[in-house]
Design a protein around this motif. Sequence first.
Motif, PDB file in Angstrom:
ATOM      1  N   GLY A  14      -8.690   5.142   5.521  1.00 15.00           N
ATOM      2  CA  GLY A  14      -7.945   6.390   5.656  1.00 15.00           C
ATOM      3  C   GLY A  14      -6.495   6.167   6.052  1.00 15.00           C
ATOM      4  N   GLY A  15      -5.833   7.242   6.466  1.00 20.64           N
ATOM      5  CA  GLY A  15      -4.453   7.157   6.926  1.00 20.64           C
ATOM      6  C   GLY A  15      -3.475   6.719   5.855  1.00 20.64           C
TER       7      GLY A  15
ATOM      8  N   TYR B 235      -3.056   3.953  -1.525  1.00 20.35           N
ATOM      9  CA  TYR B 235      -4.074   3.648  -2.526  1.00 20.35           C
ATOM     10  C   TYR B 235      -4.210   4.766  -3.556  1.00 20.35           C
ATOM     11  CZ  TYR B 235      -8.446   1.902  -4.495  1.00 20.35           C
ATOM     12  OH  TYR B 235      -9.405   1.431  -5.360  1.00 20.35           O
ATOM     13  N   GLN B 236      -3.994   6.005  -3.128  1.00 20.27           N
ATOM     14  CA  GLN B 236      -4.106   7.146  -4.034  1.00 20.27           C
ATOM     15  C   GLN B 236      -3.078   7.085  -5.168  1.00 20.27           C
ATOM     16  OE1 GLN B 236      -5.809  10.954  -1.574  1.00 20.27           O
ATOM     17  NE2 GLN B 236      -3.756  10.315  -1.070  1.00 20.27           N
ATOM     18  N   HIS B 237      -2.000   6.328  -4.953  1.00 17.54           N
ATOM     19  CA  HIS B 237      -0.957   6.195  -5.972  1.00 17.54           C
ATOM     20  C   HIS B 237      -0.714   4.724  -6.322  1.00 17.54           C
ATOM     21  CE1 HIS B 237      -0.119  10.437  -5.345  1.00 17.54           C
ATOM     22  NE2 HIS B 237      -0.062  10.214  -4.044  1.00 17.54           N
ATOM     23  N   SER B 238      -1.687   3.881  -6.021  1.00 12.38           N
ATOM     24  CA  SER B 238      -1.504   2.434  -6.194  1.00 12.38           C
ATOM     25  C   SER B 238      -1.339   2.021  -7.652  1.00 12.38           C
ATOM     26  CB  SER B 238      -2.678   1.672  -5.567  1.00 12.38           C
ATOM     27  OG  SER B 238      -3.920   2.108  -6.109  1.00 12.38           O
ATOM     28  N   LEU B 239      -1.934   2.746  -8.579  1.00  8.63           N
ATOM     29  CA  LEU B 239      -1.830   2.368  -9.992  1.00  8.63           C
ATOM     30  C   LEU B 239      -0.404   2.555 -10.496  1.00  8.63           C
ATOM     31  CD1 LEU B 239      -3.330   1.350 -12.468  1.00  8.63           C
ATOM     32  CD2 LEU B 239      -3.925   3.716 -13.040  1.00  8.63           C
ATOM     33  N   SER B 240       0.179   3.713 -10.234  1.00  6.98           N
ATOM     34  CA  SER B 240       1.565   3.935 -10.669  1.00  6.98           C
ATOM     35  C   SER B 240       2.533   3.049  -9.885  1.00  6.98           C
ATOM     36  CB  SER B 240       1.956   5.412 -10.516  1.00  6.98           C
ATOM     37  OG  SER B 240       1.822   5.838  -9.174  1.00  6.98           O
ATOM     38  N   LEU B 241       2.241   2.807  -8.609  1.00  6.21           N
ATOM     39  CA  LEU B 241       3.091   1.927  -7.800  1.00  6.21           C
ATOM     40  C   LEU B 241       3.076   0.503  -8.358  1.00  6.21           C
ATOM     41  CD1 LEU B 241       2.272   3.083  -4.157  1.00  6.21           C
ATOM     42  CD2 LEU B 241       4.483   3.257  -5.311  1.00  6.21           C
ATOM     43  N   ALA B 242       1.900   0.027  -8.762  1.00  9.58           N
ATOM     44  CA  ALA B 242       1.782  -1.325  -9.310  1.00  9.58           C
ATOM     45  C   ALA B 242       2.598  -1.460 -10.588  1.00  9.58           C
ATOM     46  CB  ALA B 242       0.319  -1.657  -9.578  1.00  9.58           C
TER      47      ALA B 242
ATOM     48  N   VAL C  32     -13.802  10.950  -0.857  1.00  9.98           N
ATOM     49  CA  VAL C  32     -14.771  11.068   0.239  1.00  9.98           C
ATOM     50  C   VAL C  32     -15.222   9.665   0.645  1.00  9.98           C
ATOM     51  CG1 VAL C  32     -17.008  11.968   0.954  1.00  9.98           C
ATOM     52  CG2 VAL C  32     -15.565  13.296  -0.619  1.00  9.98           C
ATOM     53  N   PRO C  33     -14.992   9.259   1.901  1.00 11.84           N
ATOM     54  CA  PRO C  33     -15.403   7.923   2.344  1.00 11.84           C
ATOM     55  C   PRO C  33     -16.922   7.735   2.280  1.00 11.84           C
ATOM     56  CG  PRO C  33     -13.876   8.930   3.900  1.00 11.84           C
ATOM     57  CD  PRO C  33     -14.314  10.012   2.961  1.00 11.84           C
TER      58      PRO C  33
END
Length: 218
Positions: free
Chosen positions: A117-118, A124-131, A105-106
């Motif tokens: 958003g967007g 960002y929602q998956h930035s930890l696994s992506l990193a 929630v912003p």
Amino acid sequence: MSKKSFFYRNSLSIVVLLLMAACLTGQFFTGMSTENKELAEEGQTALTVGEYFHSGHFIQATFENWESEFLQMMLYIILTVKLRQKGSSESKSLDGEEEVDKDPVPHKNAPWPVRKGGIWLKIYQHSLSLAFGILFLISFILHFYGSLKEYNTEQMAKKLSVSTAQEYFTNSRFWFESLQNWQSEFLAVASIVLLSIWLREKGSPESKPVDMPHNETP
């Protein structure tokens, strides 16, 4: 409430990074000593500090281990989204939705991707696994480079033919180096997941409360 010192607020990361730096320094000099001993036995010139830093021996040994650590963390983060282990402090609850499952929630104090958003929010929602995935890929490439360099150095010393990158990618030596570390990392994860069902460490966030029943999942 008194303001905590910088060290108090960041002591966990500081201590772990210092331990890592100390071990890496020890690895460097013991590795150089080992490599130079082998070179001396073969009648070759010993490596200087600068030469050893760029050697396949040091690069391969360092990134072979980093690669397995980042792979372990990436897969662990991804697998714990959906998979469960009854009674383990490392697992989400077997029933119901948890705070980490809720849609963001912003608000004014939210990270900027949440407010933006967007596509930024989706990343960002998956930035930890992506990193961790990116760190794994970089370490994998550097491990491969170091291992190939060390292998070809040994081949030239024996006056044998060297391998191209394409040829070495299917070499059992390279995959042995990777798989021996990968299996140990997955064993370590399985150990903390299973042992935390029955064993406790008072005060650690990696442990369940000491009086919590074994079959309960936090």
